[in-house]
Scaffold this active site. Structure first.
Site, PDB file in Angstrom:
ATOM      1  N   VAL A   5       4.743  -1.134   2.967  1.00 24.97           N
ATOM      2  CA  VAL A   5       4.369   0.253   2.700  1.00 24.97           C
ATOM      3  C   VAL A   5       5.250   0.766   1.566  1.00 24.97           C
ATOM      4  O   VAL A   5       6.474   0.632   1.622  1.00 24.97           O
ATOM      5  CB  VAL A   5       4.533   1.127   3.954  1.00 24.97           C
ATOM      6  CG1 VAL A   5       4.163   2.576   3.645  1.00 24.97           C
ATOM      7  CG2 VAL A   5       3.676   0.592   5.099  1.00 24.97           C
ATOM      8  N   LYS A   6       4.616   1.324   0.549  1.00 23.25           N
ATOM      9  CA  LYS A   6       5.363   1.822  -0.615  1.00 23.25           C
ATOM     10  C   LYS A   6       5.761   3.282  -0.395  1.00 23.25           C
ATOM     11  O   LYS A   6       4.918   4.122  -0.073  1.00 23.25           O
ATOM     12  CB  LYS A   6       4.520   1.706  -1.884  1.00 23.25           C
ATOM     13  CG  LYS A   6       4.282   0.277  -2.325  1.00 23.25           C
ATOM     14  CD  LYS A   6       3.395   0.200  -3.553  1.00 23.25           C
ATOM     15  CE  LYS A   6       4.123   0.547  -4.822  1.00 23.25           C
ATOM     16  NZ  LYS A   6       3.273   0.340  -6.019  1.00 23.25           N
ATOM     17  N   ILE A   7       7.044   3.545  -0.587  1.00 26.68           N
ATOM     18  CA  ILE A   7       7.593   4.897  -0.477  1.00 26.68           C
ATOM     19  C   ILE A   7       8.377   5.190  -1.752  1.00 26.68           C
ATOM     20  O   ILE A   7       9.243   4.401  -2.142  1.00 26.68           O
ATOM     21  CB  ILE A   7       8.522   5.031   0.742  1.00 26.68           C
ATOM     22  CG1 ILE A   7       7.727   4.816   2.040  1.00 26.68           C
ATOM     23  CG2 ILE A   7       9.202   6.398   0.750  1.00 26.68           C
ATOM     24  CD1 ILE A   7       8.594   4.861   3.294  1.00 26.68           C
TER      25      ILE A   7
ATOM     26  N   ILE B 233       0.857  -1.180   0.000  1.00 24.16           N
ATOM     27  CA  ILE B 233       0.000   0.000   0.000  1.00 24.16           C
ATOM     28  C   ILE B 233       0.895   1.232   0.000  1.00 24.16           C
ATOM     29  O   ILE B 233       1.925   1.260   0.691  1.00 24.16           O
ATOM     30  CB  ILE B 233      -0.953   0.010   1.211  1.00 24.16           C
ATOM     31  CG1 ILE B 233      -1.935   1.183   1.100  1.00 24.16           C
ATOM     32  CG2 ILE B 233      -0.193   0.021   2.531  1.00 24.16           C
ATOM     33  CD1 ILE B 233      -3.075   1.132   2.113  1.00 24.16           C
TER      34      ILE B 233
END
Length: 379
Positions: free
Chosen positions: A140-142, A109
């Site tokens: 978690v997408k960064i 996400i």
């Protein structure tokens, strides 16, 4: 020979689906079939994917109405919907995560694309998403922007699984690799475990050729020595760039710093091939899969690429083949008068915008539905 997709895992590559929709997540439904029949081992999402899912079907309308009546604004409604779908998908993949002892079964996400250049804001949102979803097989997408690098190291140090997205340049990927290794070293120094920290570095492919091919064609048409060199380059730079990135991975993987971490159970930060659908109809529809198969890699495929590879994929370990030729292609690009560094920075900037635009479109759509619900409630 069986389903070619199923062979990829034997070669060290995981297939993740670059798609999520609520109607896929029913018991025995589409997602389960992809897991069972095609060996899909994870899911990635982004604002553009959610925009298509939420605006492209009525599946979310009732919940949008209900949340609107609760007084939630468009951003809160979107996040509730996205977290719900990602959490549900993670539960689908939890048995795979458990059976592989945390090696696979991840669902990603993304933090708000508006935070791409805000390190502190990214850090706060990544922590919140991780805590809210509360599942070990979440990533978690960064974005791998300069600001993102700061948040990436901090979140990994805190034990949050991170999918670093929007990588185009080998040089930026090296910085991402360093952030991962340094974060794990920080945890070891603090006496914290590293055996269940997971991360992938999402290296984008087709967008590179889509941007560069017209420039290469222009150089070829101009003639002369540069033109002669350029003629052999269309459709080759993305894969060449990826092969050189993988060499950087191998260098770190074989180094003393990593060996010390591996001895404590650390897992490699896998390279993930993203943007793998072929945009040019003249090119083979599996051109961003076939040359980049090898150990410790992931290919995140949209549905059309999954279907193409299922039909006529030719799986073999090829990621370490043609490395000298790949370096030659990159050198020839420069000789043709084209600056790859400029191109990759352009793609990073455009990539952020391509996530912001559908995000804002989605929020506007949700806001319109929310207002319509509230207006009808007054009449």
């Amino acid at each position: 020979m069986g389903n070619p997709l199923m062979k990829l895992a034997e070669l060290g590559q995981s297939v993740w689906l670059d798609l999520i929709r609520r109607n896929m997540l029913t018991p025995g439904g589409e997602m389960q079939k992809l897991i069972t029949n095609d060996g899909v081992r994870g899911v990635t999402s982004n604002p553009a994917i959610f925009e298509k899912a939420i605006n492209g079907s009525p599946d979310y309308d009732d919940e949008i109405r209900a949340l609107g009546k609760q007084g939630k604004d468009a951003t809160a409604i979107y996040e509730t919907l996205a977290i719900g779908d990602v959490g549900h998908a993670a539960d689908f993949f939890r048995p795979l995560y458990d059976s592989t002892k945390g090696a696979d079964g991840f669902v990603s996400i993304e933090v708000s694309p508006k935070l791409a250049h805000d390190a502190e804001g990214t850090l706060v949102e990544a922590r919140r998403l991780w805590k809210t979803l509360n599942r070990p097989n979440i990533m978690v997408k960064i974005p791998g922007t300069k600001a993102g690098l700061t948040a990436i190291r901090k979140t990994l140090t805190e034990g949050i699984n991170i999918n670093i997205t929007l990588l185009f340049a080998v040089e930026r990927y090296e910085e991402v690799l360093e952030a991962y290794v340094a974060a794990l070293e920080d945890r070891v120094k603090a006496g914290q475990p590293v055996d269940r920290i997971a991360s992938v570095a999402s290296f984008f492919l087709s967008r590179i050729d889509t941007l560069l091919d017209p420039q290469i064609d222009k150089a070829a048409q101009a003639g002369g020595a540069r033109g002669d060199i350029a003629r052999g380059l269309p459709g080759t730079i993305a894969v060449a760039n990826a092969k050189l990135a993988y060499q950087k991975f191998l260098a770190v993987d074989g180094g003393d710093r990593w060996k010390k971490l591996a001895a404590k159970g650390a897992r490699p930060q896998r390279l993930l091939w993203a943007s793998t659908s072929t945009k040019n109809p003249k090119y083979k529809d599996t051109m961003y899969v076939e040359p980049l198969i090898g150990r410790d890699t992931v290919n995140t495929m949209p549905m059309e690429t999954v279907e193409a590879y299922r039909d006529h994929g030719q799986p073999a370990d090829r990621i370490r083949e043609g490395v000298d030729d790949a370096a030659r292609k990159i050198a020839q690009l420069k000789e043709s008068g084209i600056d790859l560094a400029v191109a990759t920075q352009t793609l990073e900037d455009e990539g952020v915008k391509k996530f912001i635009d559908p995000f804002e479109k989605l929020l506007a759509s949700i806001e319109a539905k929310r207002k319509a619900v509230l207006a009808s409630a007054k009449t």
